[in-house]
Design a protein around this motif. Structure first.
Motif, mmCIF file in Angstrom:
data_model
loop_
_atom_site.group_PDB
_atom_site.id
_atom_site.type_symbol
_atom_site.label_atom_id
_atom_site.label_comp_id
_atom_site.label_asym_id
_atom_site.label_seq_id
_atom_site.Cartn_x
_atom_site.Cartn_y
_atom_site.Cartn_z
ATOM 1 N N GLY A 73 4.677 -19.979 12.991
ATOM 2 C CA GLY A 73 4.090 -20.420 14.244
ATOM 3 C C GLY A 73 2.598 -20.239 14.344
ATOM 4 N N ILE A 74 1.884 -20.307 13.207
ATOM 5 C CA ILE A 74 0.424 -20.214 13.222
ATOM 6 C C ILE A 74 -0.144 -21.346 12.381
ATOM 7 N N ASP A 75 -1.467 -21.518 12.456
ATOM 8 C CA ASP A 75 -2.105 -22.589 11.688
ATOM 9 C C ASP A 75 -3.181 -22.046 10.755
ATOM 10 N N HIS A 76 -3.020 -20.810 10.320
ATOM 11 C CA HIS A 76 -4.009 -20.184 9.449
ATOM 12 C C HIS A 76 -3.333 -19.097 8.617
ATOM 13 N N PRO A 77 -3.975 -18.679 7.516
ATOM 14 C CA PRO A 77 -3.433 -17.577 6.722
ATOM 15 C C PRO A 77 -3.579 -16.232 7.454
ATOM 16 N N ILE A 78 -3.128 -15.178 6.804
ATOM 17 C CA ILE A 78 -3.303 -13.815 7.315
ATOM 18 C C ILE A 78 -3.824 -12.939 6.178
ATOM 19 N N ALA A 79 -4.385 -11.788 6.539
ATOM 20 C CA ALA A 79 -4.979 -10.908 5.536
ATOM 21 C C ALA A 79 -4.449 -9.491 5.663
ATOM 22 N N GLY A 80 -4.473 -8.776 4.539
ATOM 23 C CA GLY A 80 -4.130 -7.362 4.507
ATOM 24 C C GLY A 80 -5.048 -6.659 3.528
ATOM 25 N N VAL A 81 -5.010 -5.346 3.535
ATOM 26 C CA VAL A 81 -5.904 -4.523 2.711
ATOM 27 C C VAL A 81 -5.148 -3.967 1.510
ATOM 28 N N VAL A 82 -5.791 -3.988 0.347
ATOM 29 C CA VAL A 82 -5.238 -3.386 -0.866
ATOM 30 C C VAL A 82 -5.948 -2.061 -1.117
ATOM 31 N N LEU A 83 -5.173 -0.999 -1.297
ATOM 32 C CA LEU A 83 -5.726 0.338 -1.510
ATOM 33 C C LEU A 83 -5.617 0.750 -2.969
ATOM 34 N N ALA A 84 -6.546 1.607 -3.400
ATOM 35 C CA ALA A 84 -6.691 1.940 -4.822
ATOM 36 C C ALA A 84 -5.401 2.460 -5.453
ATOM 37 N N GLY A 85 -4.671 3.304 -4.728
ATOM 38 C CA GLY A 85 -3.464 3.895 -5.282
ATOM 39 C C GLY A 85 -2.313 2.930 -5.419
ATOM 40 N N ARG A 86 -2.487 1.731 -4.921
ATOM 41 C CA ARG A 86 -1.434 0.721 -4.991
ATOM 42 C C ARG A 86 -1.755 -0.379 -5.992
ATOM 43 N N VAL A 87 -2.737 -0.139 -6.845
ATOM 44 C CA VAL A 87 -3.098 -1.104 -7.890
ATOM 45 C C VAL A 87 -2.443 -0.671 -9.190
ATOM 46 N N HIS A 88 -1.698 -1.577 -9.819
ATOM 47 C CA HIS A 88 -0.985 -1.294 -11.063
ATOM 48 C C HIS A 88 -1.429 -2.272 -12.145
ATOM 49 N N ARG A 89 -1.386 -1.803 -13.367
ATOM 50 C CA ARG A 89 -1.686 -2.666 -14.497
ATOM 51 C C ARG A 89 -0.424 -3.379 -14.955
ATOM 52 N N SER A 90 -0.587 -4.486 -15.638
ATOM 53 C CA SER A 90 0.555 -5.212 -16.173
ATOM 54 C C SER A 90 1.425 -4.285 -17.013
ATOM 55 N N GLY A 91 2.749 -4.422 -16.845
ATOM 56 C CA GLY A 91 3.687 -3.551 -17.531
ATOM 57 C C GLY A 91 4.164 -2.391 -16.685
ATOM 58 N N ALA A 92 3.657 -2.289 -15.469
ATOM 59 C CA ALA A 92 4.027 -1.187 -14.581
ATOM 60 C C ALA A 92 5.501 -1.257 -14.197
ATOM 61 N N SER A 93 6.054 -0.100 -13.825
ATOM 62 C CA SER A 93 7.417 -0.010 -13.312
ATOM 63 C C SER A 93 7.369 0.398 -11.851
ATOM 64 N N VAL A 94 8.193 -0.239 -11.031
ATOM 65 C CA VAL A 94 8.288 0.119 -9.620
ATOM 66 C C VAL A 94 9.758 0.284 -9.253
ATOM 67 N N ARG A 95 10.009 1.106 -8.229
ATOM 68 C CA ARG A 95 11.383 1.375 -7.794
ATOM 69 C C ARG A 95 11.654 0.700 -6.463
ATOM 70 N N ARG A 96 12.743 -0.041 -6.395
ATOM 71 C CA ARG A 96 13.117 -0.670 -5.128
ATOM 72 C C ARG A 96 13.318 0.373 -4.042
ATOM 73 N N ALA A 97 13.756 1.559 -4.419
ATOM 74 C CA ALA A 97 14.026 2.615 -3.445
ATOM 75 C C ALA A 97 12.765 3.087 -2.727
ATOM 76 N N ASP A 98 11.589 2.766 -3.278
ATOM 77 C CA ASP A 98 10.330 3.181 -2.653
ATOM 78 C C ASP A 98 9.857 2.209 -1.579
ATOM 79 N N PHE A 99 10.638 1.150 -1.334
ATOM 80 C CA PHE A 99 10.266 0.130 -0.355
ATOM 81 C C PHE A 99 11.424 -0.081 0.613
ATOM 82 N N GLY A 100 11.090 -0.550 1.820
ATOM 83 C CA GLY A 100 12.148 -0.953 2.736
ATOM 84 C C GLY A 100 12.934 -2.104 2.153
ATOM 85 N N ARG A 101 12.228 -3.157 1.733
ATOM 86 C CA ARG A 101 12.779 -4.232 0.908
ATOM 87 C C ARG A 101 11.632 -4.815 0.106
#
Length: 261
Positions: A73-101
């Motif tokens: 229901g909008i006519d424009h994109p949205i933005a969010g902030v990326v924080l240093a501790g959430r930057v991963h290099r290719s090959g990284a592993s993440v756990r689904r359990a660490d997220f709501g979904r």
């Protein structure tokens, strides 16, 4: 938005994430009445996250397709902030359990080589291009906390840092192909799961970066040297339901991998 209300809303978001609570609309009187209110809350929420996740290193742009904008229901994109501790290099592993979904979005990322000035007029793709010194294949980690999309409030989504939960990057390249035409292909354990082109991101990924620069300027700030912009996904979001390896390949730019457990 009144500062105390924005701060209370930000603290509510932090508590909901800690409790792994399902995403919900932020209710009055502290909920955002406008998109500008939503960014006021986002600023305070991100400030609360910095103690654990580090400083701002870039931004994500979401809802970069007309279909998703109409859906929300909008006519424009949205933005969010990326924080240093959430930057991963290719090959990284993440756990689904660490997220709501956990959701994965398959994107083109760009890197700024110098600070952008704050200007009164909107940025354009041509104007921002000289400020970009690197492009790479990337996967964004989003956390929609099992939101009910039938009743989604985009202002509450923006307040929740536009669901930004991390990024996975390949190596940046100083030379890149025609980004409007470049094809991108995603796979799961080697099997194709979707594809798109750079033009699926607002016509060109640099249009996305220009939109973000204009949005930041409207709030009195700007993109800085070295910051990364996740320009948007070339295909629909994928929500992993079991352990698997995901890859996103951009022709002429390489590939990025993430392992989900």
């Amino acid at each position: 938005m009144e500062n105390n209300a924005a701060q209370r809303a930000a603290e509510t978001l932090l508590a909901e994430h800690k409790a792994n609570a399902r995403f919900r609309t932020l209710a009055p009187p502290d909920g955002p009445a406008t998109v500008s209110d939503a960014y006021d809350i986002q600023e305070r929420y991100v400030a609360l996250l910095r103690g654990r996740h580090g400083d701002t290193v870039g931004y994500k742009v979401g809802l970069t397709s007309a279909t998703m904008q109409a859906f929300c229901g909008i006519d424009h994109p949205i933005a969010g902030v990326v924080l240093a501790g959430r930057v991963h290099r290719s090959g990284a592993s993440v756990r689904r359990a660490d997220f709501g979904r956990l959701g994965l979005e398959f994107e083109i990322a760009v890197r700024l080589k110098s600070d952008l000035p704050v200007i009164a007029k909107p940025w354009t793709s041509d104007a921002i291009a000289p400020y970009i010194d690197g492009v790479c294949a990337a996967i964004e980690l989003v956390d929609d906390r099992s939101a009910d999309y039938a009743s989604l409030d985009v202002r509450s989504l923006v307040a929740d840092n536009s669901w930004s939960a991390g990024i996975v990057l390949s190596e940046f390249s100083a030379k890149w192909p025609d980004l409007e035409a470049v094809p991108g292909r995603a796979s799961k354990d080697g099997a194709a799961i979707g594809e798109g082109h750079g033009r699926d991101i607002l016509g060109h990924p640099f249009n996305s970066a220009a939109w973000l620069a204009t949005q930041l300027n409207s709030r009195g700030t700007s993109l800085k040297a070295g910051e990364i912009v996740m320009t948007g996904s070339v295909m629909k979001t994928v929500f992993p339901e079991q352990a698997a390896g995901y890859r996103f390949e951009l022709a002429g730019l390489g590939s990025v991998d993430v392992q989900v457990h």
